[in-house]
Design an enzyme around this catalytic site. Structure first.
Site, PDB file in Angstrom:
ATOM      1  N   CYS A 137       0.631   3.787  -6.866  1.00 23.17           N
ATOM      2  CA  CYS A 137       0.903   4.335  -8.203  1.00 23.17           C
ATOM      3  C   CYS A 137       0.348   5.753  -8.337  1.00 23.17           C
ATOM      4  CB  CYS A 137       0.291   3.411  -9.254  1.00 23.17           C
ATOM      5  SG  CYS A 137       0.091   4.141 -10.882  1.00 23.17           S
ATOM      6  N   GLY A 138       1.217   6.700  -8.642  1.00 23.33           N
ATOM      7  CA  GLY A 138       0.788   8.090  -8.764  1.00 23.33           C
ATOM      8  C   GLY A 138      -0.239   8.309  -9.852  1.00 23.33           C
ATOM      9  N   HIS A 139      -0.077   7.654 -10.993  1.00 21.88           N
ATOM     10  CA  HIS A 139      -1.035   7.822 -12.077  1.00 21.88           C
ATOM     11  C   HIS A 139      -2.386   7.213 -11.715  1.00 21.88           C
ATOM     12  CE1 HIS A 139       1.664   9.694 -14.834  1.00 21.88           C
ATOM     13  NE2 HIS A 139       2.528   8.703 -14.751  1.00 21.88           N
ATOM     14  N   CYS A 140      -2.351   6.103 -10.981  1.00 16.51           N
ATOM     15  CA  CYS A 140      -3.605   5.489 -10.525  1.00 16.51           C
ATOM     16  C   CYS A 140      -4.344   6.438  -9.587  1.00 16.51           C
ATOM     17  CB  CYS A 140      -3.320   4.173  -9.815  1.00 16.51           C
ATOM     18  SG  CYS A 140      -2.459   2.944 -10.822  1.00 16.51           S
TER      19      CYS A 140
END
Length: 541
Positions: free
Chosen positions: A82-85
């Protein structure tokens, strides 16, 4: 479905290892290797707590122990891809280090939700990253994290949850110092600090962590601030300086209305878009935004800003007036509206729920004209302004045809053609990954007279009555009358695409079961998510 503003480029990471590496071994017996395996299996089932960068690493076997041992535990449910993670990880670790060094019993933890589906299901995790606060070992009612997703925001939110949410102001001197301490402060004046209204005030203060809250039952302060009954006063160092929220003696305090009041009056009448204010702009949840694009280095443009500000007050709560300085951070907003920096000064009105944009034509920056424009948009008297790129001369020369706003209607709704369109974003990782397959598909069907494979950059072209919520999105427009449209939601490979086309826009029965993609869709700019680059935006499962 397919591959969250934006800051939204995804990169695959290696999965995090749960077990510590095995120690060095001597010359080697197979028995020693088997022993290591047994130790690892024991470790997996152990409730031992370990850390990575001051963040507790949790799984189903040690989750209960972590809740027992820490009074307040903020848990991030994440996915390694996950990019936001990935973007949140360093901020989360920095916040964890700050809180760990304090004595308040506040800790941060993380769970790889892809490895712990039982925990994800138990706590209703539907997107990544999901942050949930557990208090005093209670695992049945976790609290959703509502703060800013950076280290300072996380620390501030946790401290507010841990201690008194409002400072007791005992006299006039302490109140004056408190009011002067920040640009925005909230003071609750209650005759009885044990009343239900006062308790509701504390609860609101616990949720709104970016604003300091004070509370008092001092008769002197009632007199100083000229209020006769229970009142919440918001003091600010801009605009009208103070706004009051008087309580109805019969109805008491409505927490939702108070929270809304604080959010609205904490914003300036005209808020400049910056990385620091973007969260507040979109967190205010005002459904309409009027944006003024100017270059603040130019005196004539600054004069327009004065008129813009003069119009804002009557629309507070209904329309948020936003300043975009194209000579500063606001430059990043220009592409979203299809603008160049030399197009300023100009204005755009946007309805966030539908992403419809409106333009004043001709533009008039007199206060009366701007006010009339806003009222006309709200009353439905102005048609949306649709962006479109210029049509390339060679748009139909390659197997994948290029669509823009100006030729979309003609091509997509051609009654003699079956048109399969990929709506994409140039920055979208998953769109790029899918591009070769889309080219193969177009090559395969290039000699079929009634089948068109096309693509449209949905960040630069807008289509009436069609909102794209994620990238890539695939729509099939079958031949014939009726302007029909079918969204394709199955596997994205050449074989399945071909079956779909050969079967007239449906899949054979054996291929119609829903397919969950390996990677989520990257969301579109809908509701300004990429403008805000909001830390609370999530990647859909």
């Amino acid at each position: 479905m397919g591959c969250p503003t934006s800051r939204l480029l995804l990169a695959l990471l290696l999965a995090l290892a749960w077990l510590a590496p095995a120690g060095a071994q001597g010359e080697g017996a197979p028995e020693e290797e088997e022993g290591v395996v047994e130790e690892e299996e024991v470790a997996e089932d152990s409730d031992e707590l370990r850390e990575e960068d001051d963040v507790l690493v949790l799984q189903r076997h040690n989750f209960a122990r972590a809740l027992r041992e820490h009074r307040l535990l903020l848990v991030e449910f994440y996915a390694p891809w996950c990019g936001h993670c990935q973007a949140l990880a360093p901020e989360f670790s920095r916040a964890a280090g700050i809180l760990k060094s304090e004595s308040g019993g506040l800790r941060l933890a993380k769970v790889d939700a892809t490895e712990e589906p039982e925990l994800s299901a138990e706590f209703g995790v539907t997107g990544y990253p999901a942050l949930k606060l557990f208090r005093d070992g209670n695992r049945t009612h976790p609290v959703e994290f509502t703060g800013q997703r950076d280290a300072e925001g996380i620390v501030r939110w946790m401290r507010r949850k841990a201690g008194p949410s409002a400072e007791l102001l005992q006299d006039e001197a302490s109140a004056q110092a408190f009011v002067a301490s920040q640009d925005v402060v909230v003071v609750g004046l209650f005759k009885n600090l044990r009343s239900q209204a006062a308790q509701g005030f504390y609860e609101v203060a616990s949720d709104i962590v970016d604003v300091p809250f004070g509370i008092s039952n001092s008769t002197a302060l009632f007199q100083t601030y000229r209020v006769a009954s229970d009142t919440v006063c918001l003091f600010k160092k801009f605009d009208e300086q103070r706004a009051d929220f008087p309580l109805d003696p019969a109805l008491g305090l409505n927490k939702e209305e108070l929270a809304r009041f604080i959010v609205l009056h904490s914003l300036e009448l005209v808020t400049e878009f910056t990385s620091q204010t973007s969260g507040k702009i979109f967190g205010a949840k005002i459904p309409n935004h009027l944006l003024l694009f100017i270059n603040k280095t130019l005196e004539p443009h600054r004069e327009i800003l004065d008129s813009f500000r003069a119009v804002a007050a009557p629309f507070r709560g209904q329309v948020l007036f936003v300043l975009i300085d194209v000579n500063g951070e606001g430059a990043q907003v220009l592409p979203y509206f299809g603008l160049q920096s030399d197009a300023v000064p100009t204005m755009r009105f946007i309805k966030l729920e539908s992403s419809q944009k409106f333009r004043m034509a001709p533009e008039d920056f007199a206060p009366e004209a701007m006010g009339a424009f806003v009222r006309d948009v709200l009353d439905g008297k102005v048609q949306p302004h649709l962006m479109s790129q210029e049509l390339p001369e060679d748009w139909d020369k390659q197997p994948v045809k290029v669509l823009v706003g100006k030729n979309f209607e003609r091509v997509a709704y051609d009654e003699a053609k079956n048109v399969f369109v990929k709506f994409y974003a140039p920055w979208c990782t998953h769109c790029k990954e899918m591009a070769p397959v889309w080219e193969e598909l177009a090559e395969k069907y290039k000699d079929h007279e009634n089948i068109v494979i096309a693509k449209l950059d949905a960040t630069a072209n807008e289509i009436a009555n069609l909102t794209i919520h994620g990238y890539p999105t695939l729509h099939y427009f079958p031949a014939g009358p009726g302007r029909k449209m079918i969204e394709y939601k199955s596997t994205r490979d050449l074989e399945t695409f071909s079956k779909f086309l050969d079967n007239g826009g449906t899949l054979p029965a054996e291929d119609t079961e829903p397919v969950v993609p390996e990677s989520p869709q990257e969301p579109s700019d809908t509701n300004g998510s990429r403008l805000a680059d909001a830390p609370e935006s999530r990647e859909e499962l």
